[in-house]
Design a protein around this motif. Structure first.
Motif, PDB file in Angstrom:
ATOM      1  N   LEU A 122       0.825  -1.207   0.000  1.00 24.80           N
ATOM      2  CA  LEU A 122       0.000   0.000   0.000  1.00 24.80           C
ATOM      3  C   LEU A 122       0.862   1.262   0.000  1.00 24.80           C
ATOM      4  O   LEU A 122       0.540   2.241  -0.677  1.00 24.80           O
ATOM      5  N   SER A 123       1.962   1.238   0.743  1.00 25.75           N
ATOM      6  CA  SER A 123       2.859   2.396   0.774  1.00 25.75           C
ATOM      7  C   SER A 123       3.415   2.683  -0.611  1.00 25.75           C
ATOM      8  O   SER A 123       3.511   3.846  -1.036  1.00 25.75           O
ATOM      9  N   GLY A 124       3.788   1.632  -1.340  1.00 29.15           N
ATOM     10  CA  GLY A 124       4.291   1.822  -2.695  1.00 29.15           C
ATOM     11  C   GLY A 124       3.232   2.353  -3.640  1.00 29.15           C
ATOM     12  O   GLY A 124       3.499   3.245  -4.448  1.00 29.15           O
ATOM     13  N   LEU A 125       2.008   1.821  -3.526  1.00 33.87           N
ATOM     14  CA  LEU A 125       0.917   2.286  -4.384  1.00 33.87           C
ATOM     15  C   LEU A 125       0.554   3.737  -4.088  1.00 33.87           C
ATOM     16  O   LEU A 125       0.283   4.517  -5.009  1.00 33.87           O
ATOM     17  N   ILE A 126       0.551   4.096  -2.817  1.00 36.23           N
ATOM     18  CA  ILE A 126       0.190   5.467  -2.433  1.00 36.23           C
ATOM     19  C   ILE A 126       1.171   6.462  -3.041  1.00 36.23           C
ATOM     20  O   ILE A 126       0.773   7.494  -3.593  1.00 36.23           O
ATOM     21  N   VAL A 127       2.459   6.161  -2.950  1.00 34.34           N
ATOM     22  CA  VAL A 127       3.465   7.067  -3.512  1.00 34.34           C
ATOM     23  C   VAL A 127       3.458   7.006  -5.038  1.00 34.34           C
ATOM     24  O   VAL A 127       3.464   8.036  -5.715  1.00 34.34           O
ATOM     25  N   GLY A 128       3.421   5.792  -5.593  1.00 32.65           N
ATOM     26  CA  GLY A 128       3.527   5.625  -7.034  1.00 32.65           C
ATOM     27  C   GLY A 128       2.358   6.188  -7.809  1.00 32.65           C
ATOM     28  O   GLY A 128       2.529   6.740  -8.910  1.00 32.65           O
ATOM     29  N   ILE A 129       1.153   6.052  -7.243  1.00 33.90           N
ATOM     30  CA  ILE A 129      -0.041   6.582  -7.911  1.00 33.90           C
ATOM     31  C   ILE A 129      -0.401   7.963  -7.375  1.00 33.90           C
ATOM     32  O   ILE A 129      -0.668   8.895  -8.144  1.00 33.90           O
ATOM     33  N   GLY A 130      -0.390   8.114  -6.057  1.00 36.25           N
ATOM     34  CA  GLY A 130      -0.773   9.388  -5.448  1.00 36.25           C
ATOM     35  C   GLY A 130       0.142  10.527  -5.836  1.00 36.25           C
ATOM     36  O   GLY A 130      -0.318  11.649  -6.086  1.00 36.25           O
ATOM     37  N   GLY A 131       1.449  10.264  -5.908  1.00 34.32           N
ATOM     38  CA  GLY A 131       2.376  11.324  -6.287  1.00 34.32           C
ATOM     39  C   GLY A 131       2.101  11.848  -7.683  1.00 34.32           C
ATOM     40  O   GLY A 131       2.143  13.056  -7.928  1.00 34.32           O
ATOM     41  N   GLN A 132       1.790  10.945  -8.600  1.00 29.75           N
ATOM     42  CA  GLN A 132       1.522  11.361  -9.976  1.00 29.75           C
ATOM     43  C   GLN A 132       0.156  12.042 -10.103  1.00 29.75           C
ATOM     44  O   GLN A 132      -0.003  12.973 -10.898  1.00 29.75           O
ATOM     45  N   LEU A 133      -0.810  11.611  -9.308  1.00 33.20           N
ATOM     46  CA  LEU A 133      -2.116  12.280  -9.326  1.00 33.20           C
ATOM     47  C   LEU A 133      -2.010  13.709  -8.793  1.00 33.20           C
ATOM     48  O   LEU A 133      -2.656  14.627  -9.303  1.00 33.20           O
ATOM     49  N   GLY A 134      -1.185  13.896  -7.756  1.00 31.82           N
ATOM     50  CA  GLY A 134      -0.987  15.244  -7.235  1.00 31.82           C
ATOM     51  C   GLY A 134      -0.377  16.161  -8.275  1.00 31.82           C
ATOM     52  O   GLY A 134      -0.793  17.317  -8.438  1.00 31.82           O
ATOM     53  N   ASP A 135       0.603  15.643  -8.990  1.00 32.19           N
ATOM     54  CA  ASP A 135       1.256  16.423 -10.050  1.00 32.19           C
ATOM     55  C   ASP A 135       0.270  16.753 -11.174  1.00 32.19           C
ATOM     56  O   ASP A 135       0.187  17.896 -11.646  1.00 32.19           O
ATOM     57  N   LEU A 136      -0.511  15.751 -11.596  1.00 33.91           N
ATOM     58  CA  LEU A 136      -1.466  15.966 -12.686  1.00 33.91           C
ATOM     59  C   LEU A 136      -2.586  16.916 -12.276  1.00 33.91           C
ATOM     60  O   LEU A 136      -3.084  17.697 -13.096  1.00 33.91           O
ATOM     61  N   SER A 137      -2.996  16.855 -11.023  1.00 32.27           N
ATOM     62  CA  SER A 137      -4.075  17.744 -10.554  1.00 32.27           C
ATOM     63  C   SER A 137      -3.656  19.201 -10.636  1.00 32.27           C
ATOM     64  O   SER A 137      -4.439  20.063 -11.053  1.00 32.27           O
ATOM     65  N   ILE A 138      -2.421  19.496 -10.221  1.00 32.28           N
ATOM     66  CA  ILE A 138      -1.925  20.862 -10.339  1.00 32.28           C
ATOM     67  C   ILE A 138      -1.766  21.235 -11.808  1.00 32.28           C
ATOM     68  O   ILE A 138      -2.002  22.387 -12.214  1.00 32.28           O
ATOM     69  N   SER A 139      -1.387  20.262 -12.641  1.00 32.63           N
ATOM     70  CA  SER A 139      -1.258  20.530 -14.075  1.00 32.63           C
ATOM     71  C   SER A 139      -2.596  20.905 -14.694  1.00 32.63           C
ATOM     72  O   SER A 139      -2.650  21.748 -15.597  1.00 32.63           O
ATOM     73  N   VAL A 140      -3.681  20.285 -14.234  1.00 30.18           N
ATOM     74  CA  VAL A 140      -5.027  20.650 -14.714  1.00 30.18           C
ATOM     75  C   VAL A 140      -5.277  22.133 -14.456  1.00 30.18           C
ATOM     76  O   VAL A 140      -5.745  22.874 -15.340  1.00 30.18           O
ATOM     77  N   ILE A 141      -4.959  22.573 -13.239  1.00 25.52           N
ATOM     78  CA  ILE A 141      -5.178  23.972 -12.869  1.00 25.52           C
ATOM     79  C   ILE A 141      -4.297  24.888 -13.707  1.00 25.52           C
ATOM     80  O   ILE A 141      -4.757  25.914 -14.244  1.00 25.52           O
ATOM     81  N   LYS A 142      -3.022  24.527 -13.863  1.00 23.06           N
ATOM     82  CA  LYS A 142      -2.096  25.376 -14.624  1.00 23.06           C
ATOM     83  C   LYS A 142      -2.495  25.468 -16.090  1.00 23.06           C
ATOM     84  O   LYS A 142      -2.413  26.541 -16.692  1.00 23.06           O
ATOM     85  N   ARG A 143      -2.911  24.352 -16.675  1.00 27.97           N
ATOM     86  CA  ARG A 143      -3.330  24.379 -18.076  1.00 27.97           C
ATOM     87  C   ARG A 143      -4.579  25.232 -18.255  1.00 27.97           C
ATOM     88  O   ARG A 143      -4.723  25.949 -19.251  1.00 27.97           O
ATOM     89  N   ASP A 144      -5.486  25.147 -17.289  1.00 34.41           N
ATOM     90  CA  ASP A 144      -6.732  25.888 -17.412  1.00 34.41           C
ATOM     91  C   ASP A 144      -6.510  27.395 -17.328  1.00 34.41           C
ATOM     92  O   ASP A 144      -7.171  28.166 -18.025  1.00 34.41           O
ATOM     93  N   ILE A 145      -5.574  27.819 -16.479  1.00 34.63           N
ATOM     94  CA  ILE A 145      -5.329  29.258 -16.343  1.00 34.63           C
ATOM     95  C   ILE A 145      -4.213  29.728 -17.268  1.00 34.63           C
ATOM     96  O   ILE A 145      -3.885  30.919 -17.290  1.00 34.63           O
ATOM     97  N   GLY A 146      -3.594  28.782 -18.006  1.00 32.57           N
ATOM     98  CA  GLY A 146      -2.620  29.165 -19.026  1.00 32.57           C
ATOM     99  C   GLY A 146      -1.253  29.541 -18.514  1.00 32.57           C
ATOM    100  O   GLY A 146      -0.642  30.510 -19.006  1.00 32.57           O
ATOM    101  N   THR A 147      -0.709  28.784 -17.541  1.00 36.92           N
ATOM    102  CA  THR A 147       0.630  29.064 -17.048  1.00 36.92           C
ATOM    103  C   THR A 147       1.424  27.774 -16.941  1.00 36.92           C
ATOM    104  O   THR A 147       0.845  26.699 -16.714  1.00 36.92           O
TER     105      THR A 147
END
Length: 318
Positions: A255-280
């Protein structure tokens, strides 16, 4: 309890200190060989590396100083991370909303610092208040348009404020609450170190083998090959770093590996959604080679709460 004396005698803290110092030395030698030996152009990578040389000692000093400095440090990162989000999204012009979010983030820090006033919860940190703060913060944000008798445009401002508080203030704030755990050094060092390794692995595998875009409209440079490579590395790390939590069983390590391996990338992509939407491209330019504070902590925003609640469910935090 975290303290300078405890840190000096904690095997996990000392092990991570040695691992990180060795990694920085090896990384510096490799970059030097690429630059001066092979004459490769690595200007941006050098800039990123130099920033790590500043950030890592600061992080270790804060954790070394103990529980209170660690919680205050996480709270300040949440405040400045939200400030970047508010400036990039335009919410910063509304001081009522930004003030409410700042108050909520500070409340998260206070709940992490103080104990239950009647002693109903063992150990430091008022967990009941910590998990209830989003109710009060969201209620305050929804109350603001009523207090100022305004409706036009308020839905967008309320939505931005709620996302900013929950995502940056409260979810990231779980990293600070881990300072109240009996195994605080092992948990905090693992979460931060493994998440950063996951980021580096995703970048490396993507550059070497990347062919198929992961989410082309959100983060064009991320690939399935990079994501799967990062996940594979993250699944191995809990076994290699088992000294961080020697009482974890095989299921908790998975579970620790899955949390980091999937959760870390979801956190990055979530911020990317916001950045793409506001154009930065980056939320700010606070950290050379990394962007803003929010660009640096985004992967931890999913990992910290998921890991904390997983560890708390199986073993309790105190």
């Amino acid at each position: 309890m975290m303290s300078p004396q405890s840190a000096l005698h904690d095997p996990a803290f000392r092990a991570y200190f040695g691992i990180v110092i060795a990694s920085l030395i090896i990384g510096g030698l490799v970059l030097s060989f690429l630059h001066w030996g092979l004459k490769k152009e690595i200007g941006s990578v050098w800039q990123t590396y130099r920033s790590w040389l500043i950030m890592i000692p600061i992080a270790f000093v804060v954790v070394f100083l103990g529980r209170v400095p660690t919680i205050i440090g996480v709270t300040l990162l949440g405040i400045f991370g939200f400030k970047e989000f508010a400036r990039a999204s335009g919410l910063y012009r509304d001081w009522w909303m930004t003030g409410a979010v700042y108050a909520g983030i500070i409340a998260v820090g206070v709940a992490t610092l103080v104990s239950h006033p009647r002693g109903y919860e063992p150990g430091p940190g008022w967990y009941g208040l910590f998990v209830a703060i989003p109710v009060f913060a969201v209620a305050l944000i929804l109350l603001i348009p009523i207090l100022r008798n305004r409706a036009r445009g308020e839905l967008q401002r309320m939505s931005l404020a709620i996302v900013g508080f929950i995502y940056i203030g409260w979810m990231f704030g779980h990293l600070g609450f881990l300072a109240n755990a009996l195994n605080a050094y092992g948990y905090i060092c693992y979460v931060v170190f493994a998440t950063e390794v996951n980021d580096i692995a995703g970048f490396t595998f993507g550059r070497l083998f990347g062919r198929h875009p992961l989410r082309s409209e959100i983060s064009p440079n991320k690939t399935w090959e990079g994501a799967l490579g990062a996940l594979a590395v993250s699944m191995i790390l809990p076994w290699l770093l088992r000294f961080s939590f020697p009482f974890f069983g095989p299921w908790q390590l998975i579970l620790s590996g899955l949390i980091v391996g999937i959760g870390g990338q979801l956190g990055d992509l979530s911020i990317s959604v916001i950045k793409r939407d506001i154009g930065t491209k980056d939320m700010a330019a606070t950290i050379p080679g990394h962007g803003g504070i929010l660009d640096r902590i985004d992967s931890l925003i999913y990992v910290a709460p998921l890991f904390m609640h997983m560890a708390g469910y199986y073993y309790g935090l105190r």
